[in-house]
Design an enzyme around this catalytic site. Structure first.
Site, short mmCIF file in Angstrom:
data_model
loop_
_atom_site.label_atom_id
_atom_site.label_comp_id
_atom_site.label_asym_id
_atom_site.label_seq_id
_atom_site.Cartn_x
_atom_site.Cartn_y
_atom_site.Cartn_z
N CYS A 1 -22.70 -14.07 -37.33
CA CYS A 1 -23.16 -15.19 -36.54
C CYS A 1 -23.28 -15.41 -35.27
O CYS A 1 -21.63 -14.86 -34.86
CB CYS A 1 -22.03 -15.88 -37.20
N ASN B 1 -17.93 -12.64 -36.14
CA ASN B 1 -18.56 -14.26 -34.88
C ASN B 1 -18.96 -13.44 -34.01
O ASN B 1 -18.04 -12.97 -33.46
CB ASN B 1 -17.61 -14.55 -34.88
N GLN B 2 -20.10 -13.35 -33.54
CA GLN B 2 -20.56 -13.43 -32.16
C GLN B 2 -21.04 -15.10 -31.45
O GLN B 2 -22.34 -14.66 -31.27
CB GLN B 2 -21.83 -12.09 -32.13
N CYS C 1 -22.63 -24.59 -38.62
CA CYS C 1 -23.27 -23.45 -39.66
C CYS C 1 -22.45 -23.71 -40.34
O CYS C 1 -20.68 -23.36 -40.67
CB CYS C 1 -23.50 -22.59 -39.22
N ASP D 1 -13.14 -7.07 -40.17
CA ASP D 1 -13.66 -7.78 -38.94
C ASP D 1 -14.21 -6.20 -37.91
O ASP D 1 -14.29 -5.28 -37.74
CB ASP D 1 -12.68 -8.72 -38.19
N ARG D 2 -15.30 -7.35 -36.72
CA ARG D 2 -15.58 -6.36 -36.03
C ARG D 2 -14.65 -6.27 -34.05
O ARG D 2 -13.57 -5.19 -34.41
CB ARG D 2 -16.76 -6.40 -34.75
N ASP D 3 -14.82 -6.63 -33.63
CA ASP D 3 -14.43 -6.75 -32.02
C ASP D 3 -12.47 -6.92 -32.23
O ASP D 3 -11.99 -8.20 -33.40
CB ASP D 3 -13.80 -8.42 -31.12
N ASP E 1 -7.75 -9.09 -37.23
CA ASP E 1 -6.57 -9.38 -36.33
C ASP E 1 -6.84 -10.63 -36.28
O ASP E 1 -5.89 -10.95 -35.44
CB ASP E 1 -7.13 -8.71 -35.31
N LYS F 1 -16.87 -17.47 -39.22
CA LYS F 1 -15.44 -17.51 -40.61
C LYS F 1 -14.75 -18.66 -39.74
O LYS F 1 -14.75 -19.43 -38.28
CB LYS F 1 -15.16 -16.43 -40.03
#
Length: 212
Positions: free
Chosen positions: A114, A76-77, A136, A41-43, A164, A140
């Site tokens: 996304c 997810n963005q 969509c 994951d990113r953030d 997280d 996630k």
């Protein structure tokens, strides 16, 4: 000053005229001989709210690089669907993350984003963002982005999913992959899904070590 980053191999579709069920693909390294793939994951997993790299992330990614494992970020963005940033700005942010890590000799191979959100009823959505308000299969815990990455890198062996948020754990379960909830960011306490990770880790390096 503009960031000097390798030209990411992005999807060739128009940046803002894209078919809105598409996700954003940025490939920074395209080695085809990896031992397997790990999804991050990113953030909240790699970076905090101020976009600073979280403790032990560099060491953990270096360890994955040393083991010759593809490191792919799946994020997810929905800020795009909220009209907060554009696709172009999202790509620049991802490029900046790649560059921050590269300067510390820690490499991610690709970032998949996304930009969608399924809800359209909010009255404050800017008109230009409405096109991103769609259901969509990439958001996630959907796994469309994961599967595309596996295809791009020619890999079938998923060594783990680290995040997280319970979305990441559910996605990992769908992929039959080992899952690690890291106690940063949401700490797996978002309450979105009733799911149990295979492992719980206090930090990112600990999460990577749980997989090996």
């Amino acid at each position: 000053n503009a960031l000097e980053v390798p030209k990411a191999k992005c999807d060739r579709r128009p940046v803002d005229g894209v078919v809105m069920k598409d996700f954003i693909e940025q490939i920074y390294r395209d080695n085809k001989n990896y031992e397997g793939i790990v999804f991050l994951d990113r953030d909240g997993t790699i970076n905090d709210d101020q976009f600073e790299i979280l403790p032990t992330v560099v060491e953990g990614i270096r360890l994955l690089n040393k083991k010759f494992i593809a490191v792919v970020v799946i994020t997810n963005q929905p800020v795009v669907a909220r009209g907060v940033i554009t696709i172009r700005e999202l790509k620049k942010i991802n490029d900046a993350l790649f560059e921050m890590l590269r300067k510390k000799n820690a490499y991610v191979d690709a970032i998949y984003s996304c930009p969608h959100h399924p809800e359209r009823h909010h009255p404050d959505i800017p008109k230009h963002a409405l096109k991103f308000r769609v259901k969509c299969n990439c958001r996630k815990p959907g796994v469309a982005m994961h599967k595309k990455a596996m295809s791009v890198f020619g890999l079938k062996k998923i060594l783990g999913v680290i995040g997280d948020n319970t979305r990441d754990i559910v996605a990992g379960k769908k992929l039959s992959a080992p899952t690690v909830a890291v106690l940063t960011g949401d700490k797996g306490e978002d309450g979105l899904y009733d799911v149990t990770p295979d492992f719980i880790a206090h930090n990112f390096l600990d999460a990577v070590k749980k997989l090996f």
